[in-house]
Design an enzyme around this catalytic site. Structure first.
Site, PDB file in Angstrom:
ATOM      1  N   ALA A 126       0.815  -1.131   0.023  1.00 23.38           N
ATOM      2  CA  ALA A 126      -0.148   0.011   0.204  1.00 23.38           C
ATOM      3  C   ALA A 126       0.983   1.028   0.010  1.00 23.38           C
ATOM      4  O   ALA A 126       2.291   1.177   0.575  1.00 23.38           O
ATOM      5  CB  ALA A 126      -0.909   0.095   1.197  1.00 23.38           C
ATOM      6  N   GLY A 179       0.713  -5.028   0.882  1.00 20.95           N
ATOM      7  CA  GLY A 179      -0.546  -4.982   0.042  1.00 20.95           C
ATOM      8  C   GLY A 179      -0.419  -5.679  -1.308  1.00 20.95           C
ATOM      9  O   GLY A 179      -1.275  -6.189  -1.886  1.00 20.95           O
ATOM     10  N   GLU A 220      -0.614  -9.263  -0.723  1.00 19.15           N
ATOM     11  CA  GLU A 220      -1.982  -9.372  -0.433  1.00 19.15           C
ATOM     12  C   GLU A 220      -2.733  -9.442  -1.665  1.00 19.15           C
ATOM     13  O   GLU A 220      -3.646 -10.281  -1.842  1.00 19.15           O
ATOM     14  CB  GLU A 220      -2.558  -8.393   0.445  1.00 19.15           C
ATOM     15  CG  GLU A 220      -2.018  -8.597   2.021  1.00 19.15           C
ATOM     16  CD  GLU A 220      -2.229  -7.505   2.807  1.00 19.15           C
ATOM     17  OE1 GLU A 220      -2.036  -6.459   2.584  1.00 19.15           O
ATOM     18  OE2 GLU A 220      -3.121  -7.877   3.853  1.00 19.15           O
ATOM     19  N   GLU A 274       4.499  -5.191   7.163  1.00 25.51           N
ATOM     20  CA  GLU A 274       4.036  -4.297   7.854  1.00 25.51           C
ATOM     21  C   GLU A 274       4.302  -4.169   9.248  1.00 25.51           C
ATOM     22  O   GLU A 274       4.647  -3.054   9.838  1.00 25.51           O
ATOM     23  CB  GLU A 274       2.383  -4.745   8.013  1.00 25.51           C
ATOM     24  CG  GLU A 274       1.882  -4.518   6.410  1.00 25.51           C
ATOM     25  CD  GLU A 274       1.644  -5.560   5.551  1.00 25.51           C
ATOM     26  OE1 GLU A 274       2.661  -6.448   5.680  1.00 25.51           O
ATOM     27  OE2 GLU A 274       0.870  -5.587   4.777  1.00 25.51           O
TER      28      GLU A 274
END
Ligand code: HXC
Length: 257
Positions: free
Chosen positions: A65, A108, A111, A131
Protein backbone atom coordinates in the site's frame (compact mmCIF):
# COMPACT_ATOMS: atom_id res chain seq x y z
CA UNK A 1 -1.40 14.55 -18.63
CA UNK A 2 -0.29 12.16 -15.91
CA UNK A 3 0.51 8.53 -16.69
CA UNK A 4 -2.38 6.06 -16.37
CA UNK A 5 -2.18 4.01 -13.18
CA UNK A 6 -3.08 0.86 -15.09
CA UNK A 7 -2.19 -0.30 -18.58
CA UNK A 8 -4.92 -2.51 -19.93
CA UNK A 9 -4.98 -4.69 -23.02
CA UNK A 10 -6.76 -7.70 -24.41
CA UNK A 11 -4.90 -10.64 -25.86
CA UNK A 12 -7.44 -12.98 -27.40
CA UNK A 13 -9.50 -14.27 -24.45
CA UNK A 14 -7.13 -12.90 -21.80
CA UNK A 15 -7.53 -9.49 -20.19
CA UNK A 16 -4.11 -8.18 -19.18
CA UNK A 17 -3.77 -5.49 -16.51
CA UNK A 18 -0.40 -3.94 -15.71
CA UNK A 19 0.09 -1.86 -12.56
CA UNK A 20 1.82 1.31 -13.65
CA UNK A 21 3.40 3.39 -10.89
CA UNK A 22 6.99 2.34 -11.59
CA UNK A 23 8.59 5.30 -9.78
CA UNK A 24 7.18 4.08 -6.46
CA UNK A 25 7.44 0.35 -7.18
CA UNK A 26 3.72 0.21 -7.96
CA UNK A 27 2.69 1.29 -4.46
CA UNK A 28 -1.05 0.81 -4.26
CA UNK A 29 -2.83 4.06 -3.59
CA UNK A 30 -6.60 4.21 -3.20
CA UNK A 31 -7.20 5.56 -6.72
CA UNK A 32 -5.21 2.70 -8.24
CA UNK A 33 -7.09 0.05 -6.27
CA UNK A 34 -10.42 1.64 -7.22
CA UNK A 35 -9.47 1.70 -10.91
CA UNK A 36 -8.23 -1.89 -10.65
CA UNK A 37 -11.58 -3.02 -9.24
CA UNK A 38 -13.37 -1.04 -12.01
CA UNK A 39 -11.32 -2.69 -14.78
CA UNK A 40 -11.65 -6.15 -13.29
CA UNK A 41 -15.42 -5.80 -13.00
CA UNK A 42 -15.58 -4.65 -16.61
CA UNK A 43 -13.55 -7.69 -17.67
CA UNK A 44 -15.78 -9.91 -15.56
CA UNK A 45 -18.78 -8.68 -17.55
CA UNK A 46 -17.06 -9.00 -20.94
CA UNK A 47 -17.99 -12.32 -22.57
CA UNK A 48 -14.91 -12.19 -24.78
CA UNK A 49 -12.59 -12.33 -21.77
CA UNK A 50 -12.19 -15.62 -19.94
CA UNK A 51 -9.13 -15.12 -17.79
CA UNK A 52 -7.60 -12.03 -16.19
CA UNK A 53 -3.85 -11.59 -15.78
CA UNK A 54 -2.53 -9.02 -13.31
CA UNK A 55 1.10 -7.99 -13.47
CA UNK A 56 3.58 -5.24 -12.64
CA UNK A 57 7.03 -4.55 -14.05
CA UNK A 58 10.37 -6.29 -13.77
CA UNK A 59 11.33 -4.58 -10.49
CA UNK A 60 8.00 -4.74 -8.72
CA UNK A 61 4.62 -6.38 -8.83
CA UNK A 62 3.73 -3.99 -6.00
CA UNK A 63 5.75 -2.93 -2.94
CA UNK A 64 2.64 -2.53 -0.82
CA UNK A 65 0.00 0.00 0.00
CA UNK A 66 1.16 3.57 -0.57
CA UNK A 67 2.84 4.39 2.73
CA UNK A 68 2.90 8.14 2.00
CA UNK A 69 -0.84 8.18 1.47
CA UNK A 70 -1.55 5.95 4.46
CA UNK A 71 0.82 7.40 7.04
CA UNK A 72 -1.45 10.14 8.44
CA UNK A 73 -4.78 8.37 8.03
CA UNK A 74 -6.94 8.11 11.13
CA UNK A 75 -9.09 5.09 12.01
CA UNK A 76 -12.22 7.15 11.40
CA UNK A 77 -11.01 8.13 7.94
CA UNK A 78 -10.44 4.47 7.08
CA UNK A 79 -14.02 3.73 8.10
CA UNK A 80 -15.54 6.73 6.35
CA UNK A 81 -13.57 6.06 3.14
CA UNK A 82 -14.46 2.35 3.35
CA UNK A 83 -10.79 1.69 2.79
CA UNK A 84 -11.17 -1.98 1.90
CA UNK A 85 -14.36 -1.75 -0.18
CA UNK A 86 -12.46 -1.95 -3.48
CA UNK A 87 -10.48 -4.94 -2.24
CA UNK A 88 -13.81 -6.62 -1.54
CA UNK A 89 -14.86 -5.92 -5.14
CA UNK A 90 -11.68 -7.63 -6.36
CA UNK A 91 -12.38 -10.60 -4.10
CA UNK A 92 -15.76 -11.05 -5.77
CA UNK A 93 -14.49 -11.27 -9.36
CA UNK A 94 -15.89 -14.51 -10.78
CA UNK A 95 -13.35 -15.16 -13.55
CA UNK A 96 -9.97 -16.64 -12.71
CA UNK A 97 -7.20 -14.12 -12.08
CA UNK A 98 -3.54 -15.00 -12.46
CA UNK A 99 -0.92 -12.83 -10.78
CA UNK A 100 2.29 -12.66 -12.78
CA UNK A 101 4.92 -11.52 -10.32
CA UNK A 102 8.40 -10.19 -10.90
CA UNK A 103 10.38 -8.33 -8.24
CA UNK A 104 8.70 -7.15 -5.06
CA UNK A 105 5.30 -8.39 -3.91
CA UNK A 106 5.26 -6.91 -0.43
CA UNK A 107 2.55 -6.00 2.06
CA UNK A 108 -0.53 -5.03 0.09
CA UNK A 109 1.32 -6.22 -3.02
CA UNK A 110 1.56 -9.74 -1.65
CA UNK A 111 -2.02 -9.47 -0.45
CA UNK A 112 -3.10 -8.45 -3.93
CA UNK A 113 -1.24 -11.42 -5.43
CA UNK A 114 -2.98 -13.66 -2.90
CA UNK A 115 -6.39 -12.21 -3.88
CA UNK A 116 -5.65 -13.70 -7.29
CA UNK A 117 -6.33 -17.36 -7.96
CA UNK A 118 -2.89 -18.46 -9.09
CA UNK A 119 0.57 -16.93 -8.96
CA UNK A 120 3.27 -17.34 -11.58
CA UNK A 121 6.55 -15.91 -10.28
CA UNK A 122 9.80 -15.03 -11.93
CA UNK A 123 12.99 -16.22 -10.25
CA UNK A 124 13.54 -12.61 -9.13
CA UNK A 125 10.26 -12.33 -7.24
CA UNK A 126 10.34 -11.47 -3.53
CA UNK A 127 7.30 -12.03 -1.35
CA UNK A 128 6.65 -10.75 2.14
CA UNK A 129 4.47 -8.99 4.67
CA UNK A 130 6.78 -6.30 6.08
CA UNK A 131 4.01 -4.33 7.83
CA UNK A 132 5.41 -5.27 11.25
CA UNK A 133 8.38 -2.99 10.48
CA UNK A 134 5.95 -0.09 10.10
CA UNK A 135 4.21 -0.75 13.39
CA UNK A 136 1.14 -2.42 11.91
CA UNK A 137 0.01 -5.77 10.55
CA UNK A 138 -1.39 -6.77 7.15
CA UNK A 139 -4.88 -5.35 6.56
CA UNK A 140 -5.98 -6.59 3.16
CA UNK A 141 -6.25 -10.25 4.06
CA UNK A 142 -2.58 -11.11 4.59
CA UNK A 143 -2.91 -12.78 7.97
CA UNK A 144 -5.78 -14.91 6.69
CA UNK A 145 -4.77 -15.81 3.15
CA UNK A 146 -1.10 -16.36 3.91
CA UNK A 147 -2.00 -18.66 6.79
CA UNK A 148 -4.38 -20.63 4.61
CA UNK A 149 -1.73 -20.83 1.88
CA UNK A 150 1.36 -21.79 3.88
CA UNK A 151 0.08 -22.91 7.29
CA UNK A 152 0.24 -21.34 10.74
CA UNK A 153 3.92 -21.74 11.58
CA UNK A 154 5.34 -20.20 8.41
CA UNK A 155 2.71 -17.46 8.24
CA UNK A 156 3.44 -16.56 11.84
CA UNK A 157 7.16 -16.31 11.14
CA UNK A 158 6.70 -14.25 7.97
CA UNK A 159 4.20 -11.85 9.52
CA UNK A 160 6.04 -11.37 12.83
CA UNK A 161 9.52 -10.96 11.30
CA UNK A 162 8.44 -9.18 8.12
CA UNK A 163 11.21 -10.94 6.23
CA UNK A 164 11.10 -11.37 2.48
CA UNK A 165 11.18 -14.78 0.88
CA UNK A 166 12.47 -15.81 -2.51
CA UNK A 167 10.31 -17.12 -5.32
CA UNK A 168 11.77 -20.58 -4.70
CA UNK A 169 10.82 -20.53 -1.01
CA UNK A 170 7.34 -19.27 -1.88
CA UNK A 171 7.04 -22.12 -4.36
CA UNK A 172 8.15 -24.70 -1.82
CA UNK A 173 5.59 -23.36 0.67
CA UNK A 174 2.77 -23.60 -1.88
CA UNK A 175 2.22 -19.87 -2.23
CA UNK A 176 3.08 -19.79 -5.93
CA UNK A 177 2.20 -22.16 -8.74
CA UNK A 178 5.30 -21.86 -10.88
CA UNK A 179 8.70 -20.22 -10.82
CA UNK A 180 10.06 -19.34 -14.23
CA UNK A 181 13.06 -17.42 -15.57
CA UNK A 182 12.49 -13.67 -15.71
CA UNK A 183 12.54 -13.55 -19.50
CA UNK A 184 9.90 -16.29 -19.72
CA UNK A 185 7.48 -14.81 -17.18
CA UNK A 186 5.04 -13.29 -19.64
CA UNK A 187 5.14 -16.26 -21.99
CA UNK A 188 4.58 -18.81 -19.21
CA UNK A 189 1.81 -16.75 -17.61
CA UNK A 190 0.02 -16.32 -20.93
CA UNK A 191 0.38 -20.06 -21.63
CA UNK A 192 -1.34 -20.89 -18.33
CA UNK A 193 -3.99 -18.22 -18.96
CA UNK A 194 -4.56 -19.52 -22.49
CA UNK A 195 -4.97 -23.06 -21.28
CA UNK A 196 -7.64 -22.05 -18.75
CA UNK A 197 -9.28 -19.76 -21.32
CA UNK A 198 -9.80 -22.80 -23.57
CA UNK A 199 -11.85 -24.60 -20.92
CA UNK A 200 -15.63 -24.33 -20.57
CA UNK A 201 -16.16 -20.95 -18.89
CA UNK A 202 -19.14 -21.81 -16.71
CA UNK A 203 -17.34 -24.82 -15.26
CA UNK A 204 -14.24 -22.66 -14.74
CA UNK A 205 -16.29 -20.08 -12.90
CA UNK A 206 -17.97 -22.63 -10.64
CA UNK A 207 -14.65 -24.42 -10.11
CA UNK A 208 -13.12 -21.18 -8.86
CA UNK A 209 -16.06 -20.53 -6.57
CA UNK A 210 -16.00 -24.05 -5.18
CA UNK A 211 -12.27 -24.00 -4.42
CA UNK A 212 -12.66 -20.65 -2.65
CA UNK A 213 -15.51 -22.11 -0.60
CA UNK A 214 -13.10 -24.76 0.68
CA UNK A 215 -11.16 -22.01 2.44
CA UNK A 216 -14.29 -20.72 4.04
CA UNK A 217 -16.75 -23.46 4.83
CA UNK A 218 -16.92 -26.68 6.80
CA UNK A 219 -16.46 -29.85 4.74
CA UNK A 220 -20.17 -30.53 5.06
CA UNK A 221 -21.17 -27.17 3.60
CA UNK A 222 -18.36 -27.20 1.05
CA UNK A 223 -19.42 -30.59 -0.27
CA UNK A 224 -22.99 -29.36 -0.46
CA UNK A 225 -21.88 -26.35 -2.52
CA UNK A 226 -19.75 -28.55 -4.79
CA UNK A 227 -22.56 -31.02 -5.44
CA UNK A 228 -25.03 -28.30 -6.32
CA UNK A 229 -22.52 -26.70 -8.69
CA UNK A 230 -21.85 -30.12 -10.23
CA UNK A 231 -25.57 -30.75 -10.76
CA UNK A 232 -26.05 -27.26 -12.16
CA UNK A 233 -23.40 -27.82 -14.82
CA UNK A 234 -25.55 -30.61 -16.28
CA UNK A 235 -27.87 -27.87 -17.51
CA UNK A 236 -25.09 -26.32 -19.60
CA UNK A 237 -24.56 -26.89 -23.32
CA UNK A 238 -20.86 -27.19 -22.61
CA UNK A 239 -21.43 -30.30 -20.48
CA UNK A 240 -23.36 -31.96 -23.36
CA UNK A 241 -20.66 -30.92 -25.80
CA UNK A 242 -17.75 -31.98 -23.55
CA UNK A 243 -19.12 -35.46 -22.91
CA UNK A 244 -20.37 -35.95 -26.50
CA UNK A 245 -16.97 -34.95 -27.88
CA UNK A 246 -15.29 -37.45 -25.56
CA UNK A 247 -17.54 -40.26 -26.76
CA UNK A 248 -17.05 -39.22 -30.40
CA UNK A 249 -13.28 -38.98 -29.86
CA UNK A 250 -13.01 -35.37 -31.02
CA UNK A 251 -12.02 -32.03 -29.49
CA UNK A 252 -14.91 -30.24 -27.73
CA UNK A 253 -16.01 -26.79 -28.77
CA UNK A 254 -17.06 -24.90 -25.69
CA UNK A 255 -19.33 -21.88 -26.01
CA UNK A 256 -19.85 -20.76 -22.45
CA UNK A 257 -23.52 -21.73 -22.55
C1 HXC B 1 5.08 4.36 -1.05
C2 HXC B 1 7.02 3.42 -1.85
C3 HXC B 1 6.62 2.15 -1.36
C4 HXC B 1 5.36 2.05 -0.68
C5 HXC B 1 8.54 1.94 -2.32
N1 HXC B 1 8.20 3.23 -2.43
N2 HXC B 1 7.61 1.26 -1.65
N3 HXC B 1 6.24 4.50 -1.70
N4 HXC B 1 4.63 3.20 -0.57
N5 HXC B 1 4.89 0.91 -0.21
C6 HXC B 1 8.96 4.31 -3.10
C7 HXC B 1 10.16 4.74 -2.30
O1 HXC B 1 9.79 5.66 -1.31
C8 HXC B 1 11.03 5.36 -3.35
O2 HXC B 1 10.53 6.65 -3.66
C9 HXC B 1 10.75 4.48 -4.56
O3 HXC B 1 9.50 3.82 -4.31
C10 HXC B 1 11.81 3.42 -4.76
O4 HXC B 1 11.96 2.71 -3.54
P1 HXC B 1 13.37 2.51 -2.81
O5 HXC B 1 13.09 2.21 -1.40
O6 HXC B 1 14.30 3.63 -3.12
O7 HXC B 1 13.88 1.20 -3.57
P2 HXC B 1 14.84 0.05 -3.04
O8 HXC B 1 15.99 0.65 -2.26
O9 HXC B 1 15.14 -0.80 -4.22
O10 HXC B 1 13.98 -0.77 -1.96
C11 HXC B 1 12.87 -1.50 -2.37
C12 HXC B 1 11.98 -1.91 -1.15
C13 HXC B 1 11.63 -0.66 -0.34
C14 HXC B 1 12.77 -2.89 -0.28
C15 HXC B 1 10.76 -2.60 -1.70
O11 HXC B 1 11.13 0.33 -1.22
C16 HXC B 1 10.61 -0.90 0.72
O12 HXC B 1 10.92 -1.47 1.76
N6 HXC B 1 9.36 -0.48 0.46
C17 HXC B 1 8.28 -0.56 1.42
C18 HXC B 1 7.76 -1.95 1.52
C19 HXC B 1 6.65 -2.06 2.55
O13 HXC B 1 6.88 -1.78 3.73
N7 HXC B 1 5.45 -2.44 2.13
C20 HXC B 1 4.30 -2.57 3.00
C21 HXC B 1 3.54 -1.29 3.02
S1 HXC B 1 2.20 -1.35 4.17
P3 HXC B 1 11.52 7.91 -3.78
O14 HXC B 1 10.57 9.07 -3.98
O15 HXC B 1 12.29 7.94 -2.52
O16 HXC B 1 12.35 7.60 -4.99
C22 HXC B 1 1.02 -2.23 3.40
C23 HXC B 1 -0.24 -2.43 4.20
C24 HXC B 1 -1.31 -3.08 3.39
O17 HXC B 1 1.14 -2.67 2.32
C25 HXC B 1 -2.60 -2.84 4.01
C26 HXC B 1 -3.76 -2.92 3.11
C27 HXC B 1 -3.76 -2.36 1.76
Amino acid sequence: MSEPLLLVERREAVGLIRLNRPRVLNALNTTLVRELADVMEEMDRDDEIRVIVLTGNEKAFAAGADIQEMAETTPVQFVVKQFFADWERIRRIAKPIIASVSGYALGGGNELAMCCDMIVASETARFGQPEINLGVIPGAGGTQRLTKAVGKMKAMELILTGRMMSAQEAFELGLVNRVVPQDKLEEETMALAGEIASKPPIAVRLGKQAVLKALDLTLEHGLHFEQNAFFMLFSSEDQREGMKAFVEKRKPEFKGK
